[in-house]
Design a protein around this motif. Structure first.
Motif, PDB file in Angstrom:
ATOM      1  N   UNK A 157       0.849  -1.208   0.000  1.00 14.46           N
ATOM      2  CA  UNK A 157       0.000   0.000   0.000  1.00 14.46           C
ATOM      3  C   UNK A 157       0.883   1.256   0.000  1.00 14.46           C
ATOM      4  N   UNK A 158       1.881   1.261   0.893  1.00 14.94           N
ATOM      5  CA  UNK A 158       2.786   2.418   1.007  1.00 14.94           C
ATOM      6  C   UNK A 158       3.564   2.617  -0.289  1.00 14.94           C
ATOM      7  N   UNK A 159       4.059   1.502  -0.848  1.00 14.77           N
ATOM      8  CA  UNK A 159       4.873   1.573  -2.071  1.00 14.77           C
ATOM      9  C   UNK A 159       4.078   2.162  -3.235  1.00 14.77           C
ATOM     10  N   UNK A 160       2.810   1.780  -3.364  1.00 13.86           N
ATOM     11  CA  UNK A 160       1.980   2.316  -4.448  1.00 13.86           C
ATOM     12  C   UNK A 160       1.799   3.830  -4.294  1.00 13.86           C
ATOM     13  N   UNK A 161       1.659   4.301  -3.057  1.00 15.15           N
ATOM     14  CA  UNK A 161       1.500   5.746  -2.855  1.00 15.15           C
ATOM     15  C   UNK A 161       2.826   6.487  -3.063  1.00 15.15           C
ATOM     16  N   UNK A 162       3.935   5.844  -2.733  1.00 14.88           N
ATOM     17  CA  UNK A 162       5.247   6.456  -2.996  1.00 14.88           C
ATOM     18  C   UNK A 162       5.480   6.566  -4.504  1.00 14.88           C
ATOM     19  N   UNK A 163       5.088   5.534  -5.223  1.00 13.04           N
ATOM     20  CA  UNK A 163       5.201   5.554  -6.689  1.00 13.04           C
ATOM     21  C   UNK A 163       4.377   6.721  -7.248  1.00 13.04           C
ATOM     22  N   UNK A 164       3.158   6.866  -6.739  1.00 11.22           N
ATOM     23  CA  UNK A 164       2.278   7.952  -7.210  1.00 11.22           C
ATOM     24  C   UNK A 164       2.857   9.325  -6.855  1.00 11.22           C
ATOM     25  N   UNK A 165       3.670   9.376  -5.784  1.00 10.08           N
ATOM     26  CA  UNK A 165       4.291  10.644  -5.369  1.00 10.08           C
ATOM     27  C   UNK A 165       5.525  10.982  -6.213  1.00 10.08           C
TER      28      UNK A 165
END
Length: 345
Positions: free
Chosen positions: A162-170
């Motif tokens: 979950x965190x990794x997907x949001x970091x990617x989006x950032x």
């Protein structure tokens, strides 16, 4: 055209003395509340500037906003009681007082995403962000809820994803998972360690890396290394599994370690972050020493897949030493880059 031998760091850089005690791992913050938030951002800016001035190609936050590479992530999750502490053996190497898993672990909100967005605004360079890997996370906790290392690792893998997907989006270009535990728990790596790592990277389009090192240059780690003999072949256990995995990049400790370089043949085809800077020594490498480590690695890693890097994080080092080592890394990579370009021409 993509740069040949892009340089990066394994993760942490020393924190400024006004933010935390220098040359100390995991030292408490000297600031509080709003001033701490501001102080962390200032330190992140400085860490970025140090990397840029040294000529580092793939930059990071230098882990300025976190106190510990594992527990700072866990602090933001529910199901873990930080008041209820137990002493456990970390990676069969040293004792530490750790928090207890008392209920189902869940992530209520993003942990590092705001910090990543802040870094993204400051630079157009590729950025790499480090997260703890599932196996290393469970090794840093006392668990009375799941009562199974594997079950807890799968839960963490879900949360990390979950965190990794949001970091990617950032706007993060490379997400790195730190898994020093891969050099210790070989049966578990085989049984479910690599599988939980695969779960953590599921569905990501950005590049992914796993950092498997022999640890920071702290006494517990250097003492352990002395028991490993003249050849450190631990990588041999995890490499065949990682070679078949979806992980893009494998980050290794090479310079001044006793790792036989030919082990890298087992991960042929993967990109490799070759640790060409010893973080357990205050002696600053010469560019030529860095170049020599990279030349050796080039026998087993294709030039377009080699990423010069540090062995591990540099948080415990004096700032001027870390700065010198970053400059040596860049200069050494440049020597080999020129050699490769000339041989092509």
């Amino acid at each position: 055209m993509k740069k040949l031998l892009p340089t990066s760091t394994a993760g942490s850089l020393p924190k400024p003395s006004w933010l935390a005690e220098p040359e100390t791992l995991w030292s408490p913050w000297k600031l509080h509340d709003e001033t701490l938030v501001e102080g962390k951002q200032d330190a992140l800016r400085l860490a970025l500037q140090e990397q840029q001035q040294a000529g580092i190609d793939i930059v990071s936050d230098g882990e300025q906003t976190r106190q510990h590479f594992v527990t700072t992530f866990i602090e933001h999750l529910s199901g873990v009681d930080f008041e209820k502490r137990e002493t456990v053996r970390i990676r069969d190497r040293y004792d530490a007082s750790v928090p207890t898993v008392v209920g189902a672990v869940t992530r209520q909100k993003p942990v590092f995403v705001e910090d990543a967005k802040f870094l993204r605004q400051l630079t157009h360079q590729p950025i790499k962000w480090a997260l703890p890997g599932p196996m290393t996370m469970i090794d840093t906790l006392h668990d009375v809820h799941y009562k199974s290392r594997e079950k807890l690792a799968w839960e963490f893998a879900k949360i990390l994803n979950q965190e990794a997907h949001e970091l990617e989006a950032a706007g993060v270009d490379i997400i790195q998972f730190d898994e020093p535990a891969f050099n210790v728990f070989f049966d578990e790596v085989n049984d479910w360690g690599v599988a939980t790592l695969e779960r953590a990277i599921e569905g990501l389009k950005c590049e992914t890396a796993v950092h498997i090192c022999y640890g920071y240059g702290i006494k517990a780690n250097t003492d352990w290394k002395k028991t490993l003999g003249s050849e450190w072949r631990q990588y041999e256990e995890a490499f065949p599994k990682l070679q078949k995995s979806s992980i893009d990049i494998i980050s290794l400790e090479c310079h001044n370690s006793h790792v036989p370089m030919e082990l890298m043949e087992l991960i042929r085809g993967k990109k490799v972050m070759v640790g060409a800077i010893d973080v357990a020594s205050h002696i600053i490498e010469t560019p030529e020493q860095v170049a020599q480590t990279l030349r050796q690695a080039l026998q087993f890693v294709d030039a377009d897949k080699l990423y010069p890097c540090t062995n591990c994080g540099m948080a415990p080092l004096p700032r001027q030493v870390a700065r010198g080592k970053l400059q040596a890394l860049s200069a050494g990579a440049e020597i080999v880059r020129r050699e490769l370009t000339h041989s092509i021409l």
